[in-house]
Design an enzyme around this catalytic site. Structure first.
Site, PDB file in Angstrom:
ATOM      1  N   THR A 184      11.308  58.565 -39.523  1.00 11.53           N
ATOM      2  CA  THR A 184      10.998  57.161 -39.260  1.00 11.53           C
ATOM      3  C   THR A 184       9.644  57.126 -38.575  1.00 11.53           C
ATOM      4  OG1 THR A 184      13.323  56.585 -39.045  1.00 11.53           O
ATOM      5  CG2 THR A 184      11.746  55.088 -38.040  1.00 11.53           C
ATOM      6  N   LYS A 231      12.759  50.756 -43.505  1.00  8.91           N
ATOM      7  CA  LYS A 231      13.519  51.439 -42.448  1.00  8.91           C
ATOM      8  C   LYS A 231      13.313  50.739 -41.101  1.00  8.91           C
ATOM      9  CE  LYS A 231      15.449  54.746 -39.887  1.00  8.91           C
ATOM     10  NZ  LYS A 231      16.895  54.877 -39.730  1.00  8.91           N
ATOM     11  N   LYS A 247      10.630  52.438 -29.361  1.00 12.47           N
ATOM     12  CA  LYS A 247       9.650  53.000 -30.302  1.00 12.47           C
ATOM     13  C   LYS A 247       9.750  52.310 -31.667  1.00 12.47           C
ATOM     14  CE  LYS A 247      10.579  56.718 -32.655  1.00 12.47           C
ATOM     15  NZ  LYS A 247      10.408  57.057 -34.064  1.00 12.47           N
TER      16      LYS A 247
END
Lengths: 291, 291, 291, 291
Positions: C93, C169, C238
C-alpha cells in the site's frame, strides 16, 4: 560587507536592492538571469551558479519552495561552498521538515543557519518594512542584525532551532487563510439573507477587525477582484499543507486548516489556482448555489 | 421622549443610562427588579410587568436570547401593549427565524420593528460607542436615529428586513469565534515546535492582525486567562449554532462554523462552559496532548 | 516457476507460503533474515540482498511503505536486477505518487509493473482468500494470474495504470477508517444518552451493517479492546494521509478524510499510536468528556 | 385487540396492514383521508380526527416529523384522548428533545409511552421484517410485544427512557449518511484517477462492505440513479441535524455529522433536495470539478 544572494523573485528583488543600497557588495544569482539585470545595473555582481554567489561571510536566500531550496542549496552546491564560520540566512517559506534537515547539514559544516521568513508583500519589502520572523543561533543572528535593519522594521525571535521560525511563518499564513475563509463563509451567510457582502465586510474592517488583513482581503472579496493575485490560491494550498504537515509531525490536530485545505483544492478543481487566495470566496458562494 | 426599556443586563444597563442621561423619560423593566435600582436612582420609572414599560412611541429591548424575547415580548404581553405607529428597537442577538416571526407579528399590529443588535462590550456601551447593526423600515430608523446617537458611534444599515441585521450580527460573531479558534489552533502548532505561544500571538497582534479582536483574545490565550469571562463559551456555542441555522435556512454550507461548534461543545463537555470563549485554546491544546 | 519475493512481514509471509506450497521455486529476502526461517524450512532459498532475490521471470514484493519500497527497490538495486520482459508484482500500500514514479522506472527497463495491493488480514492471506486489487498491463496480469489464484479469491482489475490500484486501495482503507470513525462518533452519541454502546453496535452489525468491517471493528469498540492491534493507529494515519495526497494530486476535496486524519493525530498525541485503529473510539469518547 | 393508528404514509400504511391482517380491530387516521382507503377496504375504521382514533388500550403513531407529531398528538388532542393505563407506541423518527417532552406529558396522564422507531424501508415493513428500536417502560413493551411480532423481525431494547430509542435511531441514520458520504468521497477519489466508480463500489459491496447499506446506496451512486428517492436529501439533512442536536444536548462533539450536514445543504442549494440522499455523490463530484 560582501554578501551572496540567491533568488530574485518578487520578494528577493527588493530585499537585495535594500542591501545593495545600504552599501554592501552583493553577488546575486537567480534561476533566470534576466531578473538580475536591475541589480547588476545598480552595482551587484552576477554569479553563474548558486555556489559562485558564496563570496563572503553571509549568504541570503529567498527561494520559492522546498524544491527550489533543495535544488539550489543541495544539488547545485551552494551549501557546500559555504565556508565554516559563515552565516546562511534562509528567508523562504519552507517545510519544517526541510528546515530541520538543513539545520543538521549546516551544523555538520560549521555554518550558522538562520531561518528568517518574512511577513509582508513586495511593496513592504521595497520599503524595508518587513516583519522578520527569526530563529536559529542567537549569536549568529546578532551578527547579521545590522543587515536585517535595512530589510525589516522589526526582527521577532522565536528560538534557537531554525524550524521554529518556519513553524511561526506557517502558523501566521494559516491565520491569514482562515481570515479569508471566514470572511468568505460569513459573506455567503449574509448574502443568503439579501445583505450586500460589501456592506458587511466594510463594517467588519472598520470595527472589530480594523486590521490590514481584513481590510485588504475583505476589499477583494467585496469587489470580487481576485486578479492580479497578490498571493495565489496554489500557494495558499501549499502553505496550509505545510502547516498541516508541521502539525502532524508534533501530533497537533488542525481541523480549521483541514477545512481550508479542502477549499483551496475545490478552488483549484474549478480552474482558479492562479487567482488570489481570497478567491476562496468563490468556493463558498458556489457551494451555496449563489454563483 | 418617553421610552420603554426591557432588559437591564450587562449591555442593557449602560445603554439605558445613556438614554436617561440624554434627557429621555425611561420606564424600565427587568426580570429581577434589583438590576433596575441604579436606573431608578438616576430618575427612571419601574414597570412591574413588561407590558407596563410600554409608555411612549418607542420601546427598546435588550434581552438575553430567543427564549427571553419570546417570554417577555409574546407571553408576557409587551408586544400587545405597543400601540400602532410606535417603534420597537430590538437589540438582542436572536435567531433569524425569530426575527422573521417578530417582523410579521409587529406588522400585523402596525408597529415598526427594527432589529439593531450591537457590536461592543459593556465598557463600549457605557461610553456610547457601540456599533449599531440595523435593519428594518428606513423611515422608522430615521425616527429613532437621534436616540441611537447617544448609544453608538455609528449606525450601519443592512436592509429593510429586520432579520438582515441579525444575520449580520451572527456573521460578525462567527468571525470572532473563528479568529479565536484559529489563534487557538495556530498556537498549538507553534507550541508543538517549542515556540512560546505568547511570542507568536504578540507578533500577530502587532503586525497583520493589529486589530482589537486579535489583541484582546490573543492576550487572553497567551496568558491562559479565561476568567472572568467577557463572553462565555456557552454563549459562543449559542451564537455559532444560530449562525449555522441562519445559513441552513438559506442553504449556505458553513464548514468553519461547524468545526467551531464542535470545539465549543468539547469545551463544555470538559466543564469550561462558564469560561471566556477564548478557552477554545484549551480544547486545541488538549487535543494535541499539550495539556 | 522461479519467483523472487521481497518482504516477509505479517502479510508477505503467508502469501509466500502459498506460492511455495503451490510448487513454485521461491527465493526470498527480508530485512531481518530471521523472518525467512519458516520459508527456508519449507524449501525456499534465501537471498542475501534484494537484488539476489531476482531469479526468474516474476518478482513479488510486499513491503511496508513508501520508504521501504524506495530503499529495497531503488537504493538496494532490486529494480536494476530485473531483466527486460520480467514482471514485478508490487502488493504494498504505497502512495499514488510513488506508484507513478515506479511505473516510469519499470517502463524504462522494459519490465512490466503491476500494482496489486490486497484487501484482507493475515489469516485471510494464509487461507489464500485475499481480494486482489490490480492495475497495470493486462497482458502481464494474465501471465501472473495463475500465481494469483493461489493467493486470492478474486482479482479485481481497475485499469492499465498501476497507480489506479493504489488509489483504489487507499479509497477502500478510507472507507474502513470512516466506518470506524462513524461507529466511534455514533457510539459517543448513544452513550451520551445512557445507551450501552455495545447494544447499539451489536444491533448495527446484525442489521443494515451486517458486514465484516462493522462486525469486527464494532466488536472491538464495544469491548474497548484495542490491543493487540490488527492495524495500528499510526498506519491508519499513514493511509488516510496517502488518500488525502492522492486526492490533492487530482484536485479532489476530501472533507471526511480530513476529519479522520485529525482524529488519528489526536489518538497519537494521547499515546495510542500502537493501538488498533478502532481506538478512534477513545478519541470520540474523550472529546465528549466520557473518558 | 382494538388499536388506534395515526399516520398512513409510506411506512405507516404497510405496518397498519400487518396489524389488520393479524386480526386486530384498527381505527385509522391520516391527514389526507385518501391514504386510508386501502385500509378501510381491508376492514379498518376511519377516524375523522386524531383523537377519534383512540379506541382501545393501544395507540400506534407513525408521523413524519416533530411538527407532525406535535400537531397531531398535542394540538389536535390525541394525547388527551388516551386513557390512563393505555400505551402509546410512537414509531416516528423525532428529536430527542421532543421525545423527552412527550415522555413527561404521557407520564402526567398515566399513559405508557414507548418510542419504537424502525429500521427498514416500506418493502421491509410490508414483509413484517422491520427492525424495531425500542425504549420505554419494559412492562408496557411486554404488553405490546405480541403486536410488534407481526410488524418486525426483532425488537431491540435500549433502555427505559423513550428518547434512548430515538437517539439510537438517529445514530443509525447517521451511520447510513456517513456510509453514503464516504462512498461519495472515495468514488470521487478513484474517479480522479481514471477508475470507474462502479468498479470500485462493486468491489467494496462484494468484499469488506458486503452489507445492504453499501450494496444499495453503492449501486445508486455507481449508476448515478438518484430518483425515485428512497429517502430524500431533505430528510437526510433533517436526521443529521437531529443527531447533531441530540449530541449537543449531551455535549458530544460530532465532526463527521457536521461535514455531512454541510454536504446535504450543498445538495439542496443546488436543487437536489428531492433526490435520494445518495445524491451526496453529486456534491463530492461537483466539488472535485468532475461534474
Amino acid at each position: 560587507m560582501s554578501i551572496g544572494f540567491l533568488g530574485l523573485g518578487t520578494m528577493g528583488q527588493p530585499i537585495a536592492h535594500n542591501l545593495l543600497r545600504a552599501g554592501h557588495a552583493l553577488t546575486v544569482w537567480n534561476r533566470s538571469a534576466a531578473a538580475a539585470q536591475p541589480l547588476l545595473e545598480a552595482g551587484a555582481q552576477l554569479a553563474a551558479q548558486p555556489a559562485d554567489a558564496v563570496r563572503g561571510p553571509v549568504l541570503f536566500s529567498m527561494l520559492a519552495d522546498d524544491a527550489a531550496v533543495r535544488e539550489t542549496l543541495l544539488e547545485r552546491g551552494a551549501l557546500d561552498a559555504l565556508p565554516a564560520g559563515s552565516v546562511h540566512v534562509n528567508m523562504a517559506t519552507i517545510s519544517v521538515a526541510l528546515a530541520r534537515e538543513l539545520s543538521a547539514l549546516h551544523a555538520e559544516r560549521g555554518v550558522a543557519y538562520l531561518a528568517i521568513p518574512v511577513l509582508g508583500r513586495s511593496d513592504v519589502a521595497a520599503a524595508g518594512q518587513l516583519n522578520l520572523l527569526a530563529a536559529g543561533d542567537a549569536a549568529a543572528l546578532a551578527r547579521v542584525q545590522p543587515l536585517l535593519e535595512v530589510i525589516g522594521r522589526k526582527t521577532w525571535y522565536f528560538g534557537d532551532a531554525p524550524e521554529q521560525a518556519n513553524a511561526v511563518k506557517l502558523a501566521a499564513n494559516l491565520c491569514l487563510a482562515s481570515a479569508i475563509g471566514t470572511m468568505a463563509e460569513a459573506s455567503a451567510l449574509v448574502r443568503g439573507h439579501g445583505v450586500d457582502a460589501a456592506d458587511f465586510l466594510g463594517m467588519l474592517g472598520s470595527t472589530v477587525f480594523a486590521a490590514p488583513a481584513y481590510q485588504n482581503y475583505g476589499g477583494m472579496i467585496a469587489e470580487q477582484r481576485y486578479s492580479p493575485a497578490g498571493f495565489k490560491t496554489t500557494l495558499g494550498l501549499k502553505d496550509v499543507r505545510l502547516a498541516l504537515n508541521a502539525g502532524e509531525s508534533r501530533h497537533v490536530p488542525m481541523p480549521l486548516a483541514a477545512v481550508l485545505r479542502d477549499q483551496f483544492i475545490d478552488a483549484i478543481a474549478h480552474g482558479d489556482g492562479e487567482l488570489d487566495w481570497s478567491a476562496l470566496a468563490k468556493v463558498a458562494a458556489r457551494r451555496a448555489g449563489q454563483a
